[in-house]
Design an enzyme around this catalytic site. Structure first.
Site, PDB file in Angstrom:
ATOM      1  N   HIS A 146      -1.410   3.318   3.484  1.00 52.28           N
ATOM      2  CA  HIS A 146      -0.582   2.808   4.570  1.00 52.28           C
ATOM      3  C   HIS A 146      -1.243   1.572   5.160  1.00 52.28           C
ATOM      4  O   HIS A 146      -2.467   1.521   5.232  1.00 52.28           O
ATOM      5  CB  HIS A 146      -0.409   3.881   5.662  1.00 52.28           C
ATOM      6  CG  HIS A 146       0.767   3.629   6.528  1.00 52.28           C
ATOM      7  ND1 HIS A 146       0.726   2.788   7.602  1.00 52.28           N
ATOM      8  CD2 HIS A 146       2.040   4.074   6.443  1.00 52.28           C
ATOM      9  CE1 HIS A 146       1.917   2.742   8.157  1.00 52.28           C
ATOM     10  NE2 HIS A 146       2.737   3.510   7.470  1.00 52.28           N
ATOM     11  N   ASP A 168       5.773  10.005   3.038  1.00 46.36           N
ATOM     12  CA  ASP A 168       6.645  10.158   1.878  1.00 46.36           C
ATOM     13  C   ASP A 168       6.094  11.100   0.812  1.00 46.36           C
ATOM     14  O   ASP A 168       6.778  11.401  -0.155  1.00 46.36           O
ATOM     15  CB  ASP A 168       6.913   8.783   1.233  1.00 46.36           C
ATOM     16  CG  ASP A 168       7.727   7.903   2.149  1.00 46.36           C
ATOM     17  OD1 ASP A 168       8.760   8.375   2.634  1.00 46.36           O
ATOM     18  OD2 ASP A 168       7.326   6.745   2.381  1.00 46.36           O
ATOM     19  N   HIS A 178       8.206   1.100   0.724  1.00 46.00           N
ATOM     20  CA  HIS A 178       8.540   1.515   2.100  1.00 46.00           C
ATOM     21  C   HIS A 178       9.298   2.852   2.001  1.00 46.00           C
ATOM     22  O   HIS A 178       8.763   3.818   1.468  1.00 46.00           O
ATOM     23  CB  HIS A 178       9.352   0.381   2.728  1.00 46.00           C
ATOM     24  CG  HIS A 178       9.572   0.463   4.204  1.00 46.00           C
ATOM     25  ND1 HIS A 178       9.000   1.393   5.024  1.00 46.00           N
ATOM     26  CD2 HIS A 178      10.343  -0.311   5.031  1.00 46.00           C
ATOM     27  CE1 HIS A 178       9.383   1.192   6.273  1.00 46.00           C
ATOM     28  NE2 HIS A 178      10.217   0.168   6.309  1.00 46.00           N
TER      29      HIS A 178
HETATM   30  N1  CMC Z   1      -2.352   3.905  -5.026  1.00 43.26           N
HETATM   31  C1  CMC Z   1      -3.433   3.273  -5.565  1.00 43.26           C
HETATM   32  N2  CMC Z   1      -4.074   2.264  -4.955  1.00 43.26           N
HETATM   33  C2  CMC Z   1      -3.601   1.866  -3.768  1.00 43.26           C
HETATM   34  C3  CMC Z   1      -2.492   2.481  -3.156  1.00 43.26           C
HETATM   35  C4  CMC Z   1      -1.882   3.553  -3.832  1.00 43.26           C
HETATM   36  N3  CMC Z   1      -0.825   4.183  -3.296  1.00 43.26           N
HETATM   37  N4  CMC Z   1      -2.243   1.889  -1.972  1.00 43.26           N
HETATM   38  C5  CMC Z   1      -3.151   0.920  -1.850  1.00 43.26           C
HETATM   39  N5  CMC Z   1      -3.991   0.907  -2.926  1.00 43.26           N
HETATM   40  C6  CMC Z   1      -5.156   0.057  -3.142  1.00 43.26           C
HETATM   41  C7  CMC Z   1      -4.734  -1.344  -3.559  1.00 43.26           C
HETATM   42  O1  CMC Z   1      -4.669  -1.469  -4.957  1.00 43.26           O
HETATM   43  C8  CMC Z   1      -5.823  -2.166  -2.947  1.00 43.26           C
HETATM   44  O2  CMC Z   1      -6.973  -2.026  -3.760  1.00 43.26           O
HETATM   45  P1  CMC Z   1      -7.958  -3.288  -3.999  1.00 43.26           P
HETATM   46  O3  CMC Z   1      -8.553  -3.574  -2.657  1.00 43.26           O
HETATM   47  O4  CMC Z   1      -8.923  -2.837  -5.012  1.00 43.26           O
HETATM   48  O5  CMC Z   1      -7.074  -4.425  -4.474  1.00 43.26           O
HETATM   49  C9  CMC Z   1      -6.153  -1.462  -1.630  1.00 43.26           C
HETATM   50  O6  CMC Z   1      -5.798  -0.092  -1.860  1.00 43.26           O
HETATM   51  C10 CMC Z   1      -5.370  -2.011  -0.440  1.00 43.26           C
HETATM   52  O7  CMC Z   1      -3.979  -1.948  -0.746  1.00 43.26           O
HETATM   53  P2  CMC Z   1      -2.899  -2.967  -0.241  1.00 43.26           P
HETATM   54  O8  CMC Z   1      -1.751  -2.956  -1.186  1.00 43.26           O
HETATM   55  O9  CMC Z   1      -3.554  -4.289   0.055  1.00 43.26           O
HETATM   56  O10 CMC Z   1      -2.487  -2.322   1.156  1.00 43.26           O
HETATM   57  P3  CMC Z   1      -1.181  -2.671   1.968  1.00 43.26           P
HETATM   58  O11 CMC Z   1      -1.495  -2.370   3.389  1.00 43.26           O
HETATM   59  O12 CMC Z   1      -0.682  -4.028   1.648  1.00 43.26           O
HETATM   60  O13 CMC Z   1      -0.103  -1.647   1.374  1.00 43.26           O
HETATM   61  C11 CMC Z   1       1.221   0.262   1.034  1.00 43.26           C
HETATM   62  C12 CMC Z   1       0.308  -0.492   2.028  1.00 43.26           C
HETATM   63  C13 CMC Z   1       1.842   1.443   1.772  1.00 43.26           C
HETATM   64  C14 CMC Z   1       2.353  -0.674   0.596  1.00 43.26           C
HETATM   65  C15 CMC Z   1       0.396   0.739  -0.172  1.00 43.26           C
HETATM   66  O14 CMC Z   1      -0.609   1.634   0.256  1.00 43.26           O
HETATM   67  C16 CMC Z   1       1.258   1.374  -1.260  1.00 43.26           C
HETATM   68  O15 CMC Z   1       1.777   0.672  -2.117  1.00 43.26           O
HETATM   69  N6  CMC Z   1       1.415   2.739  -1.227  1.00 43.26           N
HETATM   70  C17 CMC Z   1       2.306   3.396  -2.172  1.00 43.26           C
HETATM   71  C18 CMC Z   1       3.730   3.282  -1.693  1.00 43.26           C
HETATM   72  C19 CMC Z   1       4.002   4.183  -0.535  1.00 43.26           C
HETATM   73  O16 CMC Z   1       3.655   5.351  -0.525  1.00 43.26           O
HETATM   74  N7  CMC Z   1       4.695   3.637   0.488  1.00 43.26           N
HETATM   75  C20 CMC Z   1       5.088   4.377   1.673  1.00 43.26           C
HETATM   76  C21 CMC Z   1       4.346   3.911   2.873  1.00 43.26           C
HETATM   77  S1  CMC Z   1       4.504   5.010   4.288  1.00 43.26           S
HETATM   78  C22 CMC Z   1       6.177   5.073   4.698  1.00 43.26           C
HETATM   79  C23 CMC Z   1       6.855   3.784   4.873  1.00 43.26           C
HETATM   80  O17 CMC Z   1       6.295   2.760   5.229  1.00 43.26           O
HETATM   81  O18 CMC Z   1       8.065   3.778   4.655  1.00 43.26           O
END
Ligand code: CMC
Length: 465
Positions: free
Chosen positions: A343, A399, A304
């Site tokens: 996201h 971010d 986050h």
């Molecule tokens: N790098 C590589 N792969 C990713 C990433 C990433 N940053 N984000 C998602 N994926 C992949 C994930 O491995 C999954 O792949 P598969 O379907 O093959 O298993 C797919 O994309 C869906 O990901 P998810 O984790 O199920 O998606 P989510 O909606 O639960 O997570 C997230 C959203 C923001 C937590 C995630 O994209 C992430 O970890 N991003 C990196 C951390 C980040 O930048 N966070 C800031 C978010 S924006 C500001 C805020 O909220 O504060």
């Protein structure tokens, strides 16, 4: 027929949903659409052969409580939905912030984020989020005056800060000191009194920069610099952070404006992890300082608001553009994440990321270019082309570029989530107010699907294998 709203009533249509006309569902809306069943979802329970008509509201919403009437035996608990991590569950109706994730749209109270960032001041936008409308000149002057005159913190809070180790993470300091503020304002418990609530809101908005600046000065071993009333909100913050050895400190206007934009972009983002934490804690009628401290703890995590810090650590670790292919391969193998990408809601470019990218260039014209920018740009270029990222709709989020600006401004990485938390406190408070005013909200309490043992007898210690 299962009825939807409380006491079988229908719901008001959200102003920005459907036709966007803000109209109310009427019996005509529910009229026969040719099937004889109108705005309903027909459900057949194949265990019993019974059929149910569940009302559909707001275009495509059903009430989870309507499922409870689906039972096999009369004394069954009834059906519920299972939705870990709230992937498809609306927990509230809200009028604060609207996101259209597929089109990359973000609006506060209806105003596009691009316009607010370009034309507004942070306190003007804070007023908008908290009160629902942009302020008149007089309302803004009053608000700015109130915020300005609440910026001091009780001296005992500085003693609390002094107790932290020099290398304590700034978010840990912030979380603790905001929670500690509740002990200085015991009247904050009167959450049913709107006047008392507003006073605490002013205090929190006013004191967050002071606490953050003091946390930074503590980390640097520098004496605290107290607020000065004739600076802007962000100008005063820069002054408390960076004044060293000069009689008069003048914040650089480009940096003051950049921080103003960053604060506006971070002010709210509807029902994210930390806003949900704020609402959940607030739903037990905690005081706002305690709830906000919990929201800040939720923000702290690297998935986050801690992602900006994680991005900088990642860019530093990559170190050189030539190391990017290896790094990207490890991301694609699922060994690590490309921080600052992806996201839950945006499946297009995060509009905040585009604005931050432009702002970064303005800041670098004053501070000099952050050498990590080239690595960030190359990562983005590759990610926007490669199948792994394209197929998963992974675009830069807020971010990805913000940390580069913070670093150019001279902040250590530990301060990055704090710089997110200061403006977001406005959003948390707006969400908290809305929750308290919402007659449908009660103490937050999800259900579980229990998978553990049934009853079993206690085994005395000496008899356990
Ligand atoms: N790098 C590589 N792969 C990713 C990433 C990433 N940053 N984000 C998602 N994926 C992949 C994930 O491995 C999954 O792949 P598969 O379907 O093959 O298993 C797919 O994309 C869906 O990901 P998810 O984790 O199920 O998606 P989510 O909606 O639960 O997570 C997230 C959203 C923001 C937590 C995630 O994209 C992430 O970890 N991003 C990196 C951390 C980040 O930048 N966070 C800031 C978010 S924006 C500001 C805020 O909220 O504060």
């Amino acid at each position: 027929m299962l009825t939807g709203g409380p006491n079988g009533t229908t719901w008001e249509r959200g102003a920005d949903r459907g036709s966007g006309d803000g109209s109310i569902h009427t019996e005509e809306d529910m009229a026969d659409s040719g099937t004889g069943k109108g705005n309903t979802l027909s459900v057949r329970d194949n265990r019993t052969g019974r059929e149910y008509e569940i009302e559909i509201h707001d275009g495509d919403v059903i009430r989870a409580m309507d499922l409870r009437q689906i039972k096999v035996e009369d004394d069954d608990f009834g059906m519920m939905s299972y939705d870990p991590s709230y992937m498809n569950t609306a927990s509230t109706r809200s009028r604060v912030t609207e996101i259209d994730g597929s089109r990359g749209i973000l609006r506060y109270r209806g105003y596009p984020i691009e316009e607010l960032a370009q034309k507004g001041t942070f306190l003007e936008v804070a007023y908008l989020l908290l009160k629902g409308e942009l302020p008149t000149r007089k309302e803004l002057d009053d608000f700015v005056h109130q915020v300005t005159y609440h910026t001091y913190i009780h001296q005992n809070i500085t003693k609390l800060l002094d107790g932290f180790r020099y290398d304590a993470h700034a978010m840990g300091i912030m979380i603790s000191s905001v929670a500690a503020l509740s002990t200085f304002y015991p009247e904050a418990k009167q959450i049913d009194d709107p006047k008392v609530r507003w006073e605490q809101i002013l205090r929190i908005v006013a004191k967050m920069p002071t606490l953050a600046a003091f946390a930074y000065r503590h980390h640097r071993g520098l004496p605290y610099v107290y607020p000065v009333n004739d600076f802007s909100y962000t100008g005063n913050f820069l002054h408390m952070l960076f004044k060293i050895g000069v009689r008069d400190y003048e914040p650089n206007s480009v940096l003051e404006r950049a921080l103003n934009i960053l604060f506006i972009l971070h002010a709210d983002h509807e029902q994210n992890c930390s806003a949900t934490a704020m609402r959940v804690i607030g739903s037990s009628q905690s005081d706002p300082y305690s709830a906000l401290s919990g929201a800040m703890a939720a923000l702290y995590g690297p998935l986050h608001g801690g992602a900006n810090e994680a991005v900088l650590r990642m860019l530093t670790e990559i170190g050189d553009v030539k190391n990017i292919p290896d790094f990207m391969d490890s991301v694609k193998r699922g060994e690590r994440r490309l921080m600052g990408f992806g996201h839950r809601v945006y499946k297009a470019y995060d509009p905040r990321a585009s604005i931050i990218k432009d702002t970064a260039h303005e800041v670098f014209s004053v501070t000099g270019k952050n050498p990590l920018l080239d690595i960030a740009l190359e990562l983005e270029k590759i990610a926007l082309q490669e199948e792994y990222f394209v197929s998963r709709n992974l675009y830069p989020n807020v971010d990805f570029y913000s940390g580069l600006i913070y670093q150019a401004l001279g902040f250590p990485v530990e301060m990055f989530p704090v710089l997110f938390a200061i403006p977001r406190s406005v959003g948390w408070l707006a969400q908290w107010e809305e929750m308290l005013e919402d007659k449908e909200q009660r103490i937050a309490r999800p259900r579980q699907v229990y998978e553990g043992y049934g009853e079993r007898g206690y085994v005395p210690l000496d008899e356990r294998g």
